[in-house]
Write an enzyme that holds these catalytic residues in place. Structure first.
Site, PDB file in Angstrom:
ATOM      1  N   ASN A  12      16.516   7.499  -9.858  1.00 35.05           N
ATOM      2  CA  ASN A  12      17.906   7.127 -10.105  1.00 35.05           C
ATOM      3  C   ASN A  12      18.578   8.158 -10.999  1.00 35.05           C
ATOM      4  O   ASN A  12      19.714   8.566 -10.765  1.00 35.05           O
ATOM      5  CB  ASN A  12      17.970   5.750 -10.781  1.00 35.05           C
ATOM      6  CG  ASN A  12      17.541   4.645  -9.841  1.00 35.05           C
ATOM      7  OD1 ASN A  12      18.281   4.259  -8.954  1.00 35.05           O
ATOM      8  ND2 ASN A  12      16.320   4.163 -10.012  1.00 35.05           N
ATOM      9  N   ASN A  67       2.774   4.225  -2.557  1.00 37.93           N
ATOM     10  CA  ASN A  67       2.053   5.044  -3.530  1.00 37.93           C
ATOM     11  C   ASN A  67       1.670   4.235  -4.768  1.00 37.93           C
ATOM     12  O   ASN A  67       0.587   4.407  -5.315  1.00 37.93           O
ATOM     13  CB  ASN A  67       2.800   6.355  -3.863  1.00 37.93           C
ATOM     14  CG  ASN A  67       4.108   6.155  -4.585  1.00 37.93           C
ATOM     15  OD1 ASN A  67       4.587   5.025  -4.760  1.00 37.93           O
ATOM     16  ND2 ASN A  67       4.703   7.262  -4.991  1.00 37.93           N
ATOM     17  N   ALA A 114       4.159   6.661 -10.261  1.00 41.55           N
ATOM     18  CA  ALA A 114       2.897   6.452  -9.546  1.00 41.55           C
ATOM     19  C   ALA A 114       2.025   7.704  -9.382  1.00 41.55           C
ATOM     20  O   ALA A 114       0.821   7.658  -9.657  1.00 41.55           O
ATOM     21  CB  ALA A 114       3.164   5.795  -8.193  1.00 41.55           C
ATOM     22  N   SER A 123       0.813  -1.222   0.000  1.00 46.63           N
ATOM     23  CA  SER A 123       0.000   0.000   0.000  1.00 46.63           C
ATOM     24  C   SER A 123       0.847   1.274   0.000  1.00 46.63           C
ATOM     25  O   SER A 123       0.483   2.273   0.601  1.00 46.63           O
ATOM     26  CB  SER A 123      -0.913  -0.006   1.217  1.00 46.63           C
ATOM     27  OG  SER A 123      -0.112  -0.152   2.390  1.00 46.63           O
ATOM     28  N   GLN A 162      17.357   1.943  -6.124  1.00 52.59           N
ATOM     29  CA  GLN A 162      17.239   0.653  -6.793  1.00 52.59           C
ATOM     30  C   GLN A 162      18.386   0.452  -7.788  1.00 52.59           C
ATOM     31  O   GLN A 162      18.951  -0.624  -7.900  1.00 52.59           O
ATOM     32  CB  GLN A 162      15.894   0.621  -7.538  1.00 52.59           C
ATOM     33  CG  GLN A 162      15.520  -0.717  -8.108  1.00 52.59           C
ATOM     34  CD  GLN A 162      14.752  -1.537  -7.105  1.00 52.59           C
ATOM     35  OE1 GLN A 162      13.716  -1.121  -6.612  1.00 52.59           O
ATOM     36  NE2 GLN A 162      15.265  -2.701  -6.791  1.00 52.59           N
ATOM     37  N   LYS A 164      18.505   3.469  -0.104  1.00 52.45           N
ATOM     38  CA  LYS A 164      19.307   3.053  -1.233  1.00 52.45           C
ATOM     39  C   LYS A 164      18.497   3.169  -2.525  1.00 52.45           C
ATOM     40  O   LYS A 164      17.321   2.833  -2.551  1.00 52.45           O
ATOM     41  CB  LYS A 164      19.758   1.598  -1.055  1.00 52.45           C
ATOM     42  CG  LYS A 164      20.782   1.415   0.054  1.00 52.45           C
ATOM     43  CD  LYS A 164      22.126   2.013  -0.340  1.00 52.45           C
ATOM     44  CE  LYS A 164      23.049   2.109   0.867  1.00 52.45           C
ATOM     45  NZ  LYS A 164      24.204   2.978   0.610  1.00 52.45           N
ATOM     46  N   LYS A 166      16.511  -1.198 -16.383  1.00 55.61           N
ATOM     47  CA  LYS A 166      16.408   0.225 -16.740  1.00 55.61           C
ATOM     48  C   LYS A 166      16.972   1.137 -15.665  1.00 55.61           C
ATOM     49  O   LYS A 166      17.392   2.260 -15.961  1.00 55.61           O
ATOM     50  CB  LYS A 166      14.962   0.600 -17.031  1.00 55.61           C
ATOM     51  CG  LYS A 166      14.019   0.313 -15.873  1.00 55.61           C
ATOM     52  CD  LYS A 166      13.207   1.498 -15.431  1.00 55.61           C
ATOM     53  CE  LYS A 166      12.567   1.211 -14.094  1.00 55.61           C
ATOM     54  NZ  LYS A 166      11.612   2.177 -13.645  1.00 55.61           N
TER      55      LYS A 166
END
Lengths: 412, 412
Positions: free
Chosen positions: A332, A17, A172, A15, A360, A358, A265
């Site tokens: 990122n 965003n 999101a 749950s 991704q 951190k 990506k």
């Protein structure tokens, strides 16, 4: 899709965003298709005490109070902590109890940060319907011991149910605000769901990794067919469940490509941020994205040769479109750009701007580097390796053009 | 590439910001490869009187004077009008005379606005070496009478020499400033250049349009082979001529794909600007780009089935990378975005912000619409058609998501 006497019941596990946004979409569709779905969408919320700000637009009801997040969601139909100012349909029911969230669900949608997936599956295993089907919206892949494991595979192995993947250019808050976008659902209907009456042991076995080049031995999972009284779970049903006028869904059978696109990506987005931080402009960013697509395609072709389709990377939202939006505006990208602009490491930006959270992309860059090293393939993925080396401080952004190729030596 | 006794001489036809940038790149390489190329690069400049501003950094030499542009370029080695503040190598020689520019050239590089190509070819025809070879850097294609003609084909037909194409994510000022980028060269070495001694009439015939689905009859062009005393004109030579550490070159044989990518992306860039103008964000832009790639691929597959390779669109700089940079920052994108933000038509923006100059994307959108209509294929290219309809005022940007697809009707 006719002839069924039961309806599907959907649970969303997670749950944040993105989880709340997906719950919103699903609840809009279960509302519109009462013939196929139970209206109520149960959403598992890791419960916490929250204090409603005095300035909240819910002030008159809740301002200044300390309340459980689940209670607030169910009372004001808004995830005031993780998706503020977005109205959730009132058929989204927040549930603090994981087991009660999933116990009746025939469709499970996993949408939580990847570091929580292991513990969450521990809490679910043995408490779900054996014929449930699942979709993983979790970005990333699990890389360890020289093997790449998709979250959908992890879910299949741990829960013994078939699991597909959903991924795309889906920042999101934009989706929650109903701004137009697309997504890709990877779902390869398992054989036992295609011949519903055949429940012999053989037909119900699925070899998760039989098409993998990098895993020592395939894992066999015994699946229970979806009973014929439930609507068939395939492309049409999933489109009905997820597609909105503002959220276009494309279905592919290539689950691995969908999951890999969402993971790889993030490495490329770091590289895009590096060149943007140098002020090299749009041409350079576009070049990074192009080389990135080529390495995604090569990665899929090398280690998932039978399951991945190249066009998932080059033509689907989970591939090039997600890459483009991440390389233009993702977290990122922004953090790497700030690091170069300020002349500090990405690690320092993580500490300074992300409270030590951190990115991704950095963990994926290290994971993939380690994997490529074990596989003896570092030379074939110069961009992935260059990002790792820049993070490590053993290469500079200025080296990037030379590192990712360019001109072959020409003999005069 | 050995055994030759002569060197290639290069002429650049055109001297705008992109023409001057390409001349700079070429001159850097002819300087570094005196074994293959004559050092001097002649650049045709449509001459004009210019007044050097008092504030010019060339003030001490030229400030306040009225001079010919060609003289200024040759004196200060800078195209002060169209590419200011960029030093050109002193082996770039500006020439106001078209015939003298091209007469000794064995390699012709065309780089001028497409509306000038017809008249320029009139001035050149009959005044070039019959065995010269050409590269077209001209964006766009010529669409008329239900036929799509590439500029490279036009050059072949009119001059009787083989012509390839160069295109990519190459916003000129960034390339001129030596910021990293990539480009694609499409060049399919003609048969008579592969078997240099066979100069029979048959071997020297090339059917320009034998692979075209939309042209009434193919055009036959008789080509003269490149003489064996000159270095072979193929991928290696072209890479040596165009590649720089900051300008990576990829060679493909698919000339049509390279040219089509550079033309069709401008339509898509308008759509990207439309959704950006609405504030729909990065997901929506990425969706437009993805659908755009699919329509480019379909266009190539439908009308150039034997010559176009899909991966030119999905994996080359002339394809997806050029599309990305154009949809992020190109002039068509920006103008469409401004139009929507200000609630006016793109035409009004052309008049107000571009002094009535026409955007490439608007004319291409109308040309391609007319072509698709004649071919009875409007329904198969919903994005191209939607852009035309929005320009025409018969559709609204809000309609775009529904117009470009989304959900099929589901039977409950």
């Amino acid at each position: 899709m006719t002839g069924h006497t039961r309806k599907h019941k959907v649970a969303v596990v997670g749950s944040g965003n993105w989880g709340s946004t997906i719950a919103k979409i699903i609840a809009e569709n279960t509302n519109e298709h009462p013939d196929l779905f139970d209206k109520e969408v149960r959403m598992w919320v890791f419960d916490e005490d929250i204090e409603i700000p005095e300035s909240s637009k819910h002030h008159s009801k809740l301002g200044g109070q300390k309340r459980k997040l689940t209670e607030v969601i169910n009372q004001v139909h808004e995830n005031v902590k993780y998706l503020p100012d977005i109205a959730l349909p009132d058929n989204v029911m927040a549930d603090p109890d994981l087991k009660s969230t999933v116990k009746d669900a025939t469709l499970l949608v996993f949408n939580l940060p990847h570091q929580f997936i292991g513990k969450t599956l521990d809490g679910i295993a043995g408490h779900i319907l054996p014929y449930a089907r699942a979709i993983s919206c979790i970005k990333g892949v699990d890389v360890s011991d020289g093997t790449v494991t998709l979250h959908s595979e992890l879910i299949m192995e741990r829960l013994g149910i078939y699991c597909g993947a959903l991924s795309g250019a889906n920042i999101a808050p934009e989706v929650a605000a109903e701004k137009f976008c697309e997504t890709t659902i990877g779902y390869d209907v398992p054989p036992m769901d295609l011949k519903q009456q055949d429940d012999s042991a053989e037909a119900n076995l699925i070899k998760i990794d039989e098409q993998r080049q990098c895993k020592a031995k395939p894992t066999h999972v015994r699946l229970t067919p979806v009973p014929p009284e439930l609507p068939h779970v395939g492309a049409e049903l999933l489109e009905t469940l997820f597609a909105r006028p503002y959220f276009h869904v494309h279905h592919v059978r290539d689950v691995a490509g969908v999951a890999l696109g969402g993971a790889l990506k993030n490495i490329i987005a770091l590289a895009s941020g590096f060149v943007a931080g140098k002020g090299w402009g749009e041409n350079a960013k576009a070049a990074i994205m192009r080389v990135g697509v080529l390495e995604m395609v090569k990665f899929g072709r090398t280690w998932f040769p039978k399951s991945v389709e190249e066009r998932t990377f080059t033509e689907e939202s989970a591939g090039m479109a997600d890459l483009v939006s991440s390389c233009n505006a993702g977290r990122n990208y922004r953090s790497a750009c700030h690091a170069v602009e300020q002349g500090v490491s990405v690690k320092e930006i993580e500490e300074k701007e992300l409270n030590g959270q951190k990115l991704q992309g950095t963990s994926t860059a290290y994971d993939i580097y380690e994997f490529l090293e074990k596989q003896g393939k570092l030379k074939e993925f110069p961009l992935f390796v260059a990002v790792h080396d820049i993070l490590e401080g053993t290469a500079k952004v200025e080296d990037l053009p030379a590192l990712i190729g360019g001109r072959k030596k020409i003999e005069g």
